[in-house]
Design a protein around this motif. Structure first.
Motif, PDB file in Angstrom:
ATOM      1  N   GLU A   1      -7.465  -2.242  20.627  1.00  0.00           N
ATOM      2  CA  GLU A   1      -7.593  -0.792  20.652  1.00  0.00           C
ATOM      3  C   GLU A   1      -6.469  -0.069  19.902  1.00  0.00           C
ATOM      4  O   GLU A   1      -6.065   1.025  20.282  1.00  0.00           O
ATOM      5  CB  GLU A   1      -7.673  -0.289  22.101  1.00  0.00           C
ATOM      6  N   GLY A   2      -5.985  -0.700  18.850  1.00  0.00           N
ATOM      7  CA  GLY A   2      -4.982  -0.052  18.012  1.00  0.00           C
ATOM      8  C   GLY A   2      -3.546  -0.339  18.399  1.00  0.00           C
ATOM      9  O   GLY A   2      -2.620   0.013  17.649  1.00  0.00           O
TER      10      GLY A   2
ATOM     11  N   SER B   1       0.839  -1.205   0.000  1.00  0.00           N
ATOM     12  CA  SER B   1       0.000   0.000   0.000  1.00  0.00           C
ATOM     13  C   SER B   1       0.868   1.246   0.000  1.00  0.00           C
ATOM     14  O   SER B   1       2.105   1.171   0.058  1.00  0.00           O
ATOM     15  CB  SER B   1      -0.923   0.004   1.220  1.00  0.00           C
ATOM     16  N   ALA B   2       0.207   2.402  -0.023  1.00  0.00           N
ATOM     17  CA  ALA B   2       0.922   3.694  -0.048  1.00  0.00           C
ATOM     18  C   ALA B   2       1.055   4.300   1.346  1.00  0.00           C
ATOM     19  O   ALA B   2       1.439   5.462   1.471  1.00  0.00           O
ATOM     20  CB  ALA B   2       0.176   4.664  -0.969  1.00  0.00           C
ATOM     21  N   SER B   3       0.806   3.541   2.393  1.00  0.00           N
ATOM     22  CA  SER B   3       0.736   4.121   3.742  1.00  0.00           C
ATOM     23  C   SER B   3       2.080   4.581   4.283  1.00  0.00           C
ATOM     24  O   SER B   3       2.126   5.336   5.269  1.00  0.00           O
ATOM     25  CB  SER B   3       0.121   3.112   4.712  1.00  0.00           C
ATOM     26  N   MET B   4       3.189   4.137   3.669  1.00  0.00           N
ATOM     27  CA  MET B   4       4.505   4.538   4.174  1.00  0.00           C
ATOM     28  C   MET B   4       5.238   5.485   3.213  1.00  0.00           C
ATOM     29  O   MET B   4       6.433   5.731   3.382  1.00  0.00           O
ATOM     30  CB  MET B   4       5.363   3.298   4.435  1.00  0.00           C
TER      31      MET B   4
ATOM     32  N   PRO C   1      -2.810  -7.595  14.155  1.00  0.00           N
ATOM     33  CA  PRO C   1      -3.203  -7.882  15.543  1.00  0.00           C
ATOM     34  C   PRO C   1      -4.652  -8.325  15.677  1.00  0.00           C
ATOM     35  O   PRO C   1      -5.068  -8.773  16.751  1.00  0.00           O
ATOM     36  CB  PRO C   1      -2.986  -6.534  16.254  1.00  0.00           C
ATOM     37  N   GLY C   2      -5.407  -8.168  14.605  1.00  0.00           N
ATOM     38  CA  GLY C   2      -6.813  -8.554  14.625  1.00  0.00           C
ATOM     39  C   GLY C   2      -7.712  -7.406  14.245  1.00  0.00           C
ATOM     40  O   GLY C   2      -7.836  -6.439  14.997  1.00  0.00           O
ATOM     41  N   GLY C   3      -8.299  -7.509  13.048  1.00  0.00           N
ATOM     42  CA  GLY C   3      -9.246  -6.503  12.604  1.00  0.00           C
ATOM     43  C   GLY C   3      -8.656  -5.342  11.836  1.00  0.00           C
ATOM     44  O   GLY C   3      -9.388  -4.447  11.409  1.00  0.00           O
ATOM     45  N   TRP C   4      -7.346  -5.333  11.635  1.00  0.00           N
ATOM     46  CA  TRP C   4      -6.732  -4.253  10.870  1.00  0.00           C
ATOM     47  C   TRP C   4      -6.904  -4.454   9.373  1.00  0.00           C
ATOM     48  O   TRP C   4      -7.052  -3.487   8.625  1.00  0.00           O
ATOM     49  CB  TRP C   4      -5.229  -4.149  11.178  1.00  0.00           C
ATOM     50  N   LEU C   5      -6.834  -5.679   8.921  1.00  0.00           N
ATOM     51  CA  LEU C   5      -6.902  -5.995   7.499  1.00  0.00           C
ATOM     52  C   LEU C   5      -8.235  -6.655   7.158  1.00  0.00           C
ATOM     53  O   LEU C   5      -8.766  -7.443   7.955  1.00  0.00           O
ATOM     54  CB  LEU C   5      -5.754  -6.936   7.100  1.00  0.00           C
TER      55      LEU C   5
ATOM     56  N   ASN D   1      -3.009   9.007   4.895  1.00  0.00           N
ATOM     57  CA  ASN D   1      -3.414   7.863   4.078  1.00  0.00           C
ATOM     58  C   ASN D   1      -2.858   6.579   4.699  1.00  0.00           C
ATOM     59  O   ASN D   1      -2.256   5.761   4.017  1.00  0.00           O
ATOM     60  CB  ASN D   1      -2.922   8.025   2.641  1.00  0.00           C
ATOM     61  N   SER D   2      -3.037   6.442   6.005  1.00  0.00           N
ATOM     62  CA  SER D   2      -2.505   5.268   6.691  1.00  0.00           C
ATOM     63  C   SER D   2      -3.484   4.810   7.764  1.00  0.00           C
ATOM     64  O   SER D   2      -3.779   5.537   8.711  1.00  0.00           O
ATOM     65  CB  SER D   2      -1.153   5.598   7.334  1.00  0.00           C
ATOM     66  N   LYS D   3      -3.967   3.597   7.618  1.00  0.00           N
ATOM     67  CA  LYS D   3      -4.873   3.008   8.604  1.00  0.00           C
ATOM     68  C   LYS D   3      -4.028   2.331   9.683  1.00  0.00           C
ATOM     69  O   LYS D   3      -3.841   1.115   9.700  1.00  0.00           O
ATOM     70  CB  LYS D   3      -5.813   2.004   7.937  1.00  0.00           C
ATOM     71  N   ASP D   4      -3.506   3.142  10.579  1.00  0.00           N
ATOM     72  CA  ASP D   4      -2.554   2.649  11.576  1.00  0.00           C
ATOM     73  C   ASP D   4      -3.194   2.580  12.951  1.00  0.00           C
ATOM     74  O   ASP D   4      -4.418   2.392  13.067  1.00  0.00           O
ATOM     75  CB  ASP D   4      -1.291   3.517  11.565  1.00  0.00           C
TER      76      ASP D   4
END
Length: 248
Positions: free
Chosen positions: A208-209, A57-60, A93-97, A195-198
């Protein structure tokens, strides 16, 4: 020429042919041994030392561009500690992707891909991992944003040269947050902040992230491909100077 001479020549020719055949067999045997050893060495290196991932992805950006390939040091964190600013690869970690279905492949291509992954020359599981920069270590207090649009860790404002922001934007995160990182966890963010789902965007997930240290596969230390993007990946120790001392 006598019958004895003819017999001797035939024996010599047969002996030379046998030697050539034996030499050919020895050559292919040695070639096979070298190939097997190379495969085993590649497997051991990939399993215990380093392995390759591609950037999905483009997040970095602009540190890492989509489809770049990176080399990851797998001695981190088991034998070498994670540090502030490290670019790390970690398992979801769960639920990020989102759920993903692997595309079907012809058996021959699937077998070839499996072999390349086995020796570490491809990374078909890159889409199951994430790549982010470590901002908060266990126990850190991470806050965003101050009046200058900066993020702070343990009260120390960060001047982050690696962050990509939209034109005209000075605030390093469009979302404000105030978190304390739990034990054995990390707070991670993408360099392409808008543009980063971090960690900021995954507060609704079970953890919780926060990312467990145990989920870290390793630290990315070099962009290996394409050649035009080749670069060592810095963890910018100057950016985080004083953060650990401020943690007290």
């Amino acid at each position: 020429m006598t019958e004895e001479d003819t017999s001797t020549r035939i024996e010599r020719a047969g002996s030379a042919s046998a030697r050539r055949k034996r030499s050919t067999l020895l050559f292919f045997r040695d070639l096979l041994v070298i190939f097997v050893v190379a495969v085993l060495v590649s497997f051991l290196i990939k399993t215990f030392l380093i392995r390759s991932f591609f950037i999905p992805s483009a997040s970095m950006e602009q540190t890492l561009v989509q489809d770049d390939r990176i080399i990851v040091n797998q001695l981190v964190p088991d034998l070498a500690p994670i540090q502030h600013g490290d670019v790390v690869v970690f398992e979801d970690p769960g639920g990020w992707l989102p759920a993903r279905v692997d595309p079907s492949q012809p058996p021959l291509i699937a077998a070839f891909d499996w072999f390349l992954a086995f020796v570490g020359l491809s990374a078909p599981d890159s889409n199951d991992h994430l790549v982010k920069r470590v901002i908060g270590m266990p126990g850190d207090h991470v806050v965003c944003c101050n009046a200058l649009g900066q993020m702070s860790v343990n009260g120390v404002p960060l001047d982050e040269p690696y962050v990509a922001l939209p034109p005209g934007t000075t605030k390093v995160s469009e979302l404000d947050f105030d978190v304390t990182v739990p034990d054995d966890s990390l707070w991670v963010m993408g360099d392409n902040r808008y543009n980063s789902k971090d960690s900021r965007y995954n507060g609704g997930t079970p953890l919780e992230g926060f990312v467990p240290v145990d989920n870290v596969v390793g630290r990315a230390f070099v962009v290996s491909w394409p050649v035009s993007h080749w670069a060592w990946l810095d963890n910018y120790p100057g950016v985080f100077a004083g953060v650990e001392e401020a943690a007290g």
